[in-house]
Design an enzyme around this catalytic site. Structure first.
Site, PDB file in Angstrom:
ATOM      1  N   TRP A 144       0.777  -1.013   0.100  1.00 31.29           N
ATOM      2  CA  TRP A 144      -0.033   0.002   0.136  1.00 31.29           C
ATOM      3  C   TRP A 144       0.821   1.171  -0.091  1.00 31.29           C
ATOM      4  CZ3 TRP A 144      -5.109   1.872   0.396  1.00 31.29           C
ATOM      5  CH2 TRP A 144      -5.196   3.193   0.893  1.00 31.29           C
ATOM      6  N   ARG A 160      -1.773  16.921  12.796  1.00 28.63           N
ATOM      7  CA  ARG A 160      -0.913  16.127  12.018  1.00 28.63           C
ATOM      8  C   ARG A 160      -0.183  16.816  10.574  1.00 28.63           C
ATOM      9  NH1 ARG A 160      -5.403  13.095  11.749  1.00 28.63           N
ATOM     10  NH2 ARG A 160      -6.301  12.967   9.692  1.00 28.63           N
ATOM     11  N   ASN A 204       0.041   5.582   0.454  1.00 26.54           N
ATOM     12  CA  ASN A 204      -0.603   6.870   0.293  1.00 26.54           C
ATOM     13  C   ASN A 204       0.223   8.086   0.355  1.00 26.54           C
ATOM     14  OD1 ASN A 204      -1.053   5.854   3.171  1.00 26.54           O
ATOM     15  ND2 ASN A 204      -1.545   7.873   3.483  1.00 26.54           N
ATOM     16  N   ASP A 205       0.048   8.920   1.075  1.00 23.25           N
ATOM     17  CA  ASP A 205       0.619  10.155   0.858  1.00 23.25           C
ATOM     18  C   ASP A 205       2.356  10.447   0.243  1.00 23.25           C
ATOM     19  OD1 ASP A 205      -1.510  10.556   2.290  1.00 23.25           O
ATOM     20  OD2 ASP A 205      -0.695  11.559   3.755  1.00 23.25           O
ATOM     21  N   SER A 223       2.290  11.438   8.020  1.00 23.02           N
ATOM     22  CA  SER A 223       2.943  12.204   6.926  1.00 23.02           C
ATOM     23  C   SER A 223       3.874  13.331   7.533  1.00 23.02           C
ATOM     24  CB  SER A 223       1.931  12.728   6.108  1.00 23.02           C
ATOM     25  OG  SER A 223       1.417  11.844   5.283  1.00 23.02           O
ATOM     26  N   TRP A 232      -4.153  -0.227   3.869  1.00 22.47           N
ATOM     27  CA  TRP A 232      -3.703   1.018   4.862  1.00 22.47           C
ATOM     28  C   TRP A 232      -3.536   0.032   6.197  1.00 22.47           C
ATOM     29  CZ3 TRP A 232      -4.747   3.341   9.529  1.00 22.47           C
ATOM     30  CH2 TRP A 232      -4.249   4.514   9.676  1.00 22.47           C
ATOM     31  N   GLU A 244      -5.849  18.061   5.968  1.00 21.29           N
ATOM     32  CA  GLU A 244      -4.713  17.212   6.040  1.00 21.29           C
ATOM     33  C   GLU A 244      -3.795  17.732   4.943  1.00 21.29           C
ATOM     34  OE1 GLU A 244      -6.308  12.721   6.827  1.00 21.29           O
ATOM     35  OE2 GLU A 244      -6.658  13.381   4.936  1.00 21.29           O
TER      36      GLU A 244
HETATM   37  C1  FRU Z   1      -3.829  11.803   4.319  1.00 20.91           C
HETATM   38  C2  FRU Z   1      -3.217  11.326   5.794  1.00 20.91           C
HETATM   39  C3  FRU Z   1      -2.469  11.954   6.594  1.00 20.91           C
HETATM   40  C4  FRU Z   1      -1.946  11.196   7.482  1.00 20.91           C
HETATM   41  C5  FRU Z   1      -1.587  10.081   6.746  1.00 20.91           C
HETATM   42  C6  FRU Z   1      -1.778   8.792   7.455  1.00 20.91           C
HETATM   43  O1  FRU Z   1      -3.765  11.123   3.428  1.00 20.91           O
HETATM   44  O2  FRU Z   1      -4.483  10.900   6.287  1.00 20.91           O
HETATM   45  O3  FRU Z   1      -3.310  12.982   7.360  1.00 20.91           O
HETATM   46  O4  FRU Z   1      -0.648  11.747   8.035  1.00 20.91           O
HETATM   47  O5  FRU Z   1      -2.518  10.118   5.607  1.00 20.91           O
HETATM   48  O6  FRU Z   1      -1.403   7.666   6.532  1.00 20.91           O
END
Ligand code: FRU
Length: 488
Positions: free
Chosen positions: A32, A156, A34-35, A95, A59, A211
């Site tokens: 997986w 965050r 993400n950011d 992140s 996730w 975010e």
């Molecule tokens: C955005 C988010 C951030 C967080 C991260 C967790 O996609 O939710 O706010 O730090 O992904 O994986």
């Protein structure tokens, strides 16, 4: 089976079904993503870290995966840089950003702990933590430098920059009243931080959290790119996804307020574009990365193929008229072109479909159309076409004066179309980056774009141009094949 993080790259690429796996987009070998995190340049290399769950395509407890590149063209997958290991980040290294200071790479990230010890049901404790590296690959954790204020659970995604003698940091907050805000801090040494002020509150009452805020100066203005979280389903063309990213523009000087000139607007209208992060490059450009994936819908690749998500093509950002963001693929991307077919100018007859490539799983199309000489209701590209009725459509639609990306007839993608405004005048320019499982459409040099995952039904994937009730006057059409970005 947990393996020691510092020895672990990711699940093996051989386990991954290649049919939709990206060739010209950053993605972990498996698992997986993400950011994008810690986008930076350090000791002669660009570094793109990312939110990563290496143990499954879902996730989970977040790690920082790592890609690096000398030239932003060819990339290497590096070992995982940060894994949950300490009391303050055991439920996820979330992140954050990275920046060079006195010959070291400093990372600020959010250490996540679930308040109830198991999930987000009772909120979380989110602290901003520091980690430092001498080589850009292995990090020493120094622990929290900004504590989680009492009564706040979502706190965050620190993003830091230097201005004058000071370091500045923005992060996203959900206030106890349920408003999405961006808070600003400053520091003389990156270790001790002082709260400066609430920099921004999203005027949309439905936004409860912001975010990944990213605050930078470009073309004389300050731009706040952010990803608002809302719980309402939208009407109309804007904010159609479970997660959407946009920006505000204004004036700011250190020690002052952010005087907003333009409130939230989107620049990418595709199905999958979220959680952007930018960097200031050594040659003075603003480069932006983003995540193409999804939290809200299961992706076909997740269930069947052992991977989920990719990063968008890196974009160079500037400000145009009305303070609108212009984001185009970085010029380095052109160096992936291997072979170009130049079809020049031609006319597509009324209600006809002209094949322009019989098999293009990975490639790029540059189409220019003279709209003054075009009577067709749509200028339509049928992409990733595997049979008469299986394709993803990208079309300029004269009725709505918008550009659409329609997955209604795609292979295994979720359905639905997305639509971006058209502001280009009589010369329509569409640039489409085609990957095995995605499309990115840049309209008239990047004023708007559409970035979507799209999973075709078969392996032989054609491209055609089609007209509706009139002719299309193509002034130029180029088709580029692209080589892979991977150096390992
Ligand atoms: C955005 C988010 C951030 C967080 C991260 C967790 O996609 O939710 O706010 O730090 O992904 O994986």
């Amino acid at each position: 089976m947990l393996q020691k993080a510092d020895k672990f790259v990711s699940a093996a690429q051989e386990d991954v079904n290649p049919r939709w796996y990206p060739q010209v987009h950053l993605a972990p070998a498996a698992g997986w993503i993400n950011d994008p995190n810690g986008i930076s340049y350090f000791q002669g290399r660009y570094h793109a870290f990312f939110q990563h769950h290496p143990y499954s395509a879902q996730w989970g407890p977040m790690h920082w995966g790592h890609f690096s590149s000398e030239d932003l063209v060819t990339w290497k997958r590096e070992p995982i840089a940060l894994a949950p290991s300490e009391e303050y980040d055991l439920d996820g290294v979330w992140s954050g950003c990275a920046l060079e200071h006195q010959g070291k790479l400093y990372v600020l990230y959010t250490g996540n702990r679930w308040a109830n010890g198991k999930d987000d049901g009772d909120g979380s404790i989110q602290r901003q933590c520091l980690a430092v590296s001498s080589d850009g690959f292995t990090f020493t954790k120094h622990g929290p430098v900004i504590e989680n204020p009492k009564g706040i659970s979502n706190f965050r995604d620190p993003k830091v920059w230097k201005q004058g003698e000071k370091w500045w940091l923005v992060l996203g907050v959900e206030t106890p009243e349920g408003c999405g805000q961006v808070w600003l801090y400053s520091s003389a040494d990156l270790y001790t931080w002082e709260f400066d002020r609430v920099l921004y509150e999203d005027p949309d009452p439905d936004t409860f959290m912001i975010e990944c805020p990213d605050f930078f100066e470009v073309d004389g203005k300050w731009v706040l790119v952010y990803s608002p979280m809302t719980s309402v389903r939208r009407q109309g063309y804007n904010q159609r996804n479970g997660h959407n990213t946009g920006y505000a523009v204004g004036n700011w000087t250190p020690g002052g307020d952010f005087e907003v000139l333009k409130n939230f607007a989107q620049f990418d209208f595709g199905h999958n574009f979220y959680a952007t992060q930018s960097m200031h490059s050594p040659d003075n450009r603003r480069l932006m990365f983003a995540w193409m994936g999804g939290f809200t819908l299961p992706l076909a690749s997740q269930a069947a193929d052992g991977w989920s998500g990719q990063l968008a093509t890196p974009r160079e950002v500037s400000l145009g008229e009305d303070f609108g963001i212009i984001a185009t693929p970085i010029p380095e991307f052109d160096r992936l072109r291997e072979n170009t077919v130049d079809k020049g100018a031609f006319t597509v007859d009324t209600d006809s479909t002209v094949e322009i490539a019989s098999d293009m799983s990975v490639g790029e199309i540059e189409l220019t159309v003279d709209l003054d000489k075009t009577s067709s209701e749509q200028v339509s590209l049928l992409l990733q076409q595997t049979s008469v009725d299986r394709y993803t459509e990208v079309a300029y639609d004269t009725l709505s004066n918008r550009v659409i990306l329609d997955r209604g007839k795609s292979g295994s993608s979720d359905r639905g179309y997305r639509s971006a405004p058209y502001v280009g005048g009589a010369e329509l320019k569409l640039r489409v980056i085609i990957d095995r499982g995605s499309l990115e459409v840049f309209i008239n040099d990047g004023r708007y774009s559409l970035s979507s995952l799209a999973f075709p039904a078969g392996d032989k994937r054609g491209v055609s141009i089609a007209s509706v009730g009139g002719v299309i006057a193509v002034s130029d059409l180029k088709i580029h094949s692209l080589r892979s970005i991977w150096g390992n």
